[in-house]
Design a protein around this motif. Structure first.
Motif, PDB file in Angstrom:
ATOM      1  N   SER A 365     -26.683 -17.988  12.282  1.00  0.00           N
ATOM      2  CA  SER A 365     -27.757 -18.035  11.283  1.00  0.00           C
ATOM      3  C   SER A 365     -27.360 -17.366   9.971  1.00  0.00           C
ATOM      4  O   SER A 365     -27.865 -17.734   8.913  1.00  0.00           O
ATOM      5  N   VAL A 366     -26.437 -16.394  10.023  1.00  0.00           N
ATOM      6  CA  VAL A 366     -25.927 -15.777   8.799  1.00  0.00           C
ATOM      7  C   VAL A 366     -24.408 -15.667   8.943  1.00  0.00           C
ATOM      8  O   VAL A 366     -23.916 -15.121   9.932  1.00  0.00           O
ATOM      9  N   VAL A 367     -23.680 -16.215   7.979  1.00  0.00           N
ATOM     10  CA  VAL A 367     -22.216 -16.193   8.012  1.00  0.00           C
ATOM     11  C   VAL A 367     -21.747 -15.555   6.709  1.00  0.00           C
ATOM     12  O   VAL A 367     -22.167 -15.967   5.619  1.00  0.00           O
ATOM     13  N   MET A 368     -20.888 -14.522   6.816  1.00  0.00           N
ATOM     14  CA  MET A 368     -20.532 -13.726   5.640  1.00  0.00           C
ATOM     15  C   MET A 368     -19.026 -13.628   5.438  1.00  0.00           C
ATOM     16  O   MET A 368     -18.272 -13.599   6.400  1.00  0.00           O
ATOM     17  N   SER A 372     -20.934  -6.413   4.645  1.00  0.00           N
ATOM     18  CA  SER A 372     -21.371  -5.801   5.900  1.00  0.00           C
ATOM     19  C   SER A 372     -22.437  -6.639   6.589  1.00  0.00           C
ATOM     20  O   SER A 372     -23.377  -7.124   5.952  1.00  0.00           O
ATOM     21  N   ARG A 374     -24.778  -5.620   8.078  1.00  0.00           N
ATOM     22  CA  ARG A 374     -26.058  -4.924   7.906  1.00  0.00           C
ATOM     23  C   ARG A 374     -26.914  -5.554   6.791  1.00  0.00           C
ATOM     24  O   ARG A 374     -28.090  -5.258   6.668  1.00  0.00           O
ATOM     25  N   PHE A 375     -26.318  -6.435   5.981  1.00  0.00           N
ATOM     26  CA  PHE A 375     -27.113  -7.155   4.970  1.00  0.00           C
ATOM     27  C   PHE A 375     -27.901  -8.318   5.590  1.00  0.00           C
ATOM     28  O   PHE A 375     -28.658  -8.986   4.887  1.00  0.00           O
ATOM     29  N   ASP A 377     -30.692  -9.384   6.850  1.00  0.00           N
ATOM     30  CA  ASP A 377     -32.045  -8.813   6.922  1.00  0.00           C
ATOM     31  C   ASP A 377     -32.835  -9.445   5.776  1.00  0.00           C
ATOM     32  O   ASP A 377     -32.285  -9.666   4.687  1.00  0.00           O
ATOM     33  N   GLY A 379     -35.082  -8.479   3.641  1.00  0.00           N
ATOM     34  CA  GLY A 379     -35.121  -7.751   2.374  1.00  0.00           C
ATOM     35  C   GLY A 379     -33.788  -7.837   1.636  1.00  0.00           C
ATOM     36  O   GLY A 379     -33.725  -8.148   0.445  1.00  0.00           O
ATOM     37  N   GLU A 380     -32.697  -7.589   2.356  1.00  0.00           N
ATOM     38  CA  GLU A 380     -31.369  -7.575   1.740  1.00  0.00           C
ATOM     39  C   GLU A 380     -30.932  -8.953   1.257  1.00  0.00           C
ATOM     40  O   GLU A 380     -30.205  -9.080   0.279  1.00  0.00           O
ATOM     41  N   LEU A 381     -31.397 -10.007   1.959  1.00  0.00           N
ATOM     42  CA  LEU A 381     -31.013 -11.366   1.558  1.00  0.00           C
ATOM     43  C   LEU A 381     -31.931 -11.927   0.475  1.00  0.00           C
ATOM     44  O   LEU A 381     -31.731 -13.032  -0.002  1.00  0.00           O
ATOM     45  N   GLY A 382     -32.964 -11.146   0.104  1.00  0.00           N
ATOM     46  CA  GLY A 382     -33.808 -11.543  -1.019  1.00  0.00           C
ATOM     47  C   GLY A 382     -35.060 -12.319  -0.625  1.00  0.00           C
ATOM     48  O   GLY A 382     -35.715 -12.920  -1.474  1.00  0.00           O
ATOM     49  N   LEU A 383     -35.427 -12.317   0.676  1.00  0.00           N
ATOM     50  CA  LEU A 383     -36.640 -13.030   1.100  1.00  0.00           C
ATOM     51  C   LEU A 383     -37.889 -12.189   0.947  1.00  0.00           C
ATOM     52  O   LEU A 383     -38.996 -12.681   1.149  1.00  0.00           O
ATOM     53  N   PHE A 397     -34.070 -20.520  10.811  1.00  0.00           N
ATOM     54  CA  PHE A 397     -32.827 -20.025  11.417  1.00  0.00           C
ATOM     55  C   PHE A 397     -32.434 -18.811  10.591  1.00  0.00           C
ATOM     56  O   PHE A 397     -32.243 -18.914   9.376  1.00  0.00           O
ATOM     57  N   PRO A 399     -33.176 -14.693   9.219  1.00  0.00           N
ATOM     58  CA  PRO A 399     -34.329 -13.900   8.789  1.00  0.00           C
ATOM     59  C   PRO A 399     -35.431 -14.799   8.211  1.00  0.00           C
ATOM     60  O   PRO A 399     -35.150 -15.719   7.454  1.00  0.00           O
TER      61      PRO A 399
END
Lengths: 420, 420
Positions: A365-368, A372, A374-375, A377, A379-383, A397, A399
């Motif tokens: 669901s999140v690929v970086m 970190s 820890r992003f 989330d 809030g951190e992804l801007g939602l 799919f 946060p």
């Protein structure tokens, strides 16, 4: 009693459904005014909330809840201020309802587009934390949905107190209180019955341990947002900036190991294992991270245990990590595809081609790249505020912010066109 | 036998899951080449397909299938050409996989966006029509998904023949044939078992009668796209252009009454009932439309029966319509909200305010102003080929094109950022 509770939950759900068009049609200003009033009410009723919460804490102590559970249950001045602040943050979020996208003219002249609308009625099933009763209800209201909240028995007084505040605010605005419904009965039977009410409820979001989520998923006729666990992988490529790699490892593993976006498995390219792993061992040592290593990596860690198959599936949620040396990029991809929980995976690399391949080939669901875990989330992804994290692919799919609580309908503007 | 079939379906599904990353990573060109080869193969093997289909037709006749069912089962030269043409149309559709949207920089410098990806493995459960075996598989392939097709026992020879063509084409391209799997066993038990395989299958799409869809929904642990029925409403406002209203009524009701987007209930504002309904009666007469009228409207129709509560819930799928005079706009909205199947609703009006209110207040999957309900279809709305219509709000709502067979993951590009 069982018949009575079954009757009650269906009747509560039906009333929520009947009231749902009202909340769906509120303007953004109306919704924000209600939320601001709730934030003020929560602050004004701080001592009442702490008083009701202390009844739950006392009952929890005599039932022998663990200190960790009591801590999650506890409301303090600071936490109540946190709830009020969280509601104010939701006021500041953009309202997704009513936005129109992709309006296009078809060859026959009709215009076709999509308009975002609320889902209808959302049921939240959750455990201890009473802040969910305030914050999840605020997110559902802002997205135009009615909500049915079924908290745990440990928090029954706190939840009822917060729910009373909601109802006072709704009454002040002459809005039907059924748009925010707290289920007063905390029997497991009530959940079982609720999960059959697909006529009235559009989505169920369970928040809690894996047993709760599995029970809800296995027994629901209503769509469920699933979040089982986060077995997040960090792969250090042979072309990684090793300084970055150490920082991302230490942050991902140790900053908050109890979070679902913490790193659980470290994969290291064999070409750099001898350089990177001694530094990694040194960087993790101050946090007393327990290491479950593969045979090749065990030499670099003091007191490492050999990793078993179970370790590669484990969500430790603690200062504990599995470490495996892989022979190449494809082996790293294969390991992740086999053991992934579809939550979050990270590559550290300076190689252009492999950064692109990792993003394309890993469908978690999140690929970086070079950041970190820890992003991962809301809030951190801007939602903005997050109502949950979905690790299954349908509907949402990753946060979930306000938009995940809505859907889109088609809208068509014509001038009398008919089909030939 | 039951144990054997259960073992088989789980093992088939597991193989489909294992092969799914291959189809997810094919380029658009590769997928289009496979589809073009399949279209050519279908044309080249026309006489083989007709021969296999005749075995199903013979068996159907001796089992006593109705003429309508035999007709749906039948493959002819023209229908086989239609299948090849439908596959070529899918080639022409834009590939949703890999498109990135909303890439934005966060305050800490990480870039966050969303990339569209396939769902993984899709199971289609359907009845007679063998063209689904070709067209649904083509849509799943184009959207990067593996597919498990479970057709009805009536079409077993036709489905196997089409499936063999798929496998020949996939082998020519050195693609694992498990990405298109036909379930050879047509026992009901196999469906029951398949619906528990949420470890391997991401989405189930049933296509067929209400009993099939309800069975699948009630027994599935896998998310299901539901399409129960289309009880589509047409509301003629007091400010309607009555000429337009007649055309939209006649087209919506009579052009193809067996379609789910045909009109089933006509609502008429009382102010215009005496002007509009005599014209409506005259316009519907040549099609011998049977009318179930309310008390106020019965005087305008010959041989009208009084509408019962059941009529307002009915999906006639025939030259038959319920007619009700409503006292005002709000009563029309209330009727639709009470009886809607969430499929398609139409208002005919020249009033600006009410056109906006209808679009805003009716949350069915397709809401139209001054256009025929018959446009509620993937092709007419501009989606290209349609894999189904969803009348439930989660994931997809309304006609489903290629995009509804995909989801979005978050992608993050960093430069070594960690969370503080």
């Amino acid at each position: 009693m069982s018949d009575v509770s079954q009757f009650d939950i269906a009747s509560l759900a039906k009333k929520a459904r009947q009231a749902s068009p009202v909340v769906a049609q509120l303007t953004t200003t109306q919704k924000n005014n209600i939320l601001m009033a709730m934030a003020a009410k929560v602050r004004a009723e701080k001592s009442m909330l702490i008083g009701e919460n202390s009844k739950d804490i006392d009952a929890g102590k005599s039932k022998g809840l663990t200190d960790a559970m009591l801590d999650r249950l506890l409301l303090t001045d600071a936490r109540i201020e946190g709830i009020a602040g969280a509601i104010e943050e939701i006021v500041a979020l953009a309202d997704p309802v009513g936005s129109v996208s992709g309006l296009k003219k078809r060859p026959n002249g009709i215009e076709v587009g999509k308009m975002r609308i609320p889902l209808g009625v959302i049921a939240m099933i959750y455990e201890a934390r009473p802040n969910v009763t305030a914050e999840a209800a605020a997110l559902c209201l802002k997205s135009g949905n009615a909500v049915i909240l079924r908290g745990g028995s440990e928090a029954v007084h706190s939840n009822r107190a917060i729910s009373n505040l909601w109802h006072q605010v709704l009454q002040d605005f002459a809005i039907p209180t059924e748009i925010i419904t707290i289920v007063p009965n905390t029997d497991r039977n009530v959940i079982t019955e609720l999960l059959t009410l697909n006529e009235y409820i559009d989505l169920v979001i369970p928040r809690g341990g894996e047993a709760l989520i599995r029970y809800v998923s296995d027994n629901s006729r209503i769509p469920v947002i699933q979040h089982y666990k986060g077995v997040c992988h960090l792969y250090i490529d042979n072309d990684a900036d090793l300084g970055q790699a150490i920082e991302i490892l230490v942050n991902g593993k140790t900053q908050r190991p109890s979070a679902c976006n913490a790193i659980e498995t470290l994969l290291v390219h064999s070409d750099i294992a001898a350089t990177f792993l001694p530094n990694a061992a040194q960087a993790l040592a101050p946090f007393a991270v327990k290491v479950h290593s593969c045979e090749q990596s065990s030499q670099y860690f003091d007191n490492a245990e050999l990793a078993t198959e179970d370790d590669y599936h484990a969500e430790y949620l603690a200062q504990e990590v599995a470490v495996r040396v892989v022979s190449d990029f494809d082996s790293a991809i294969a390991h992740i595809q086999q053991y992934s929980s579809d939550h979050t995976e990270v590559i550290v690399t300076q190689n252009y081609q492999r950064s692109r391949e990792f993003i394309r080939r890993i469908n978690s669901s999140v690929v970086m790249v070079n950041a970190s875990s820890r992003f991962s989330d809301g809030g951190e992804l801007g939602l903005g505020s997050e109502i949950g994290i979905s690790t299954s692919k349908l509907h949402a799919f990753g946060p979930m912010g306000l938009q995940a609580l809505t859907t889109e309908k088609f809208i068509v503007y014509g001038d009398g066109q008919v089909r030939s």
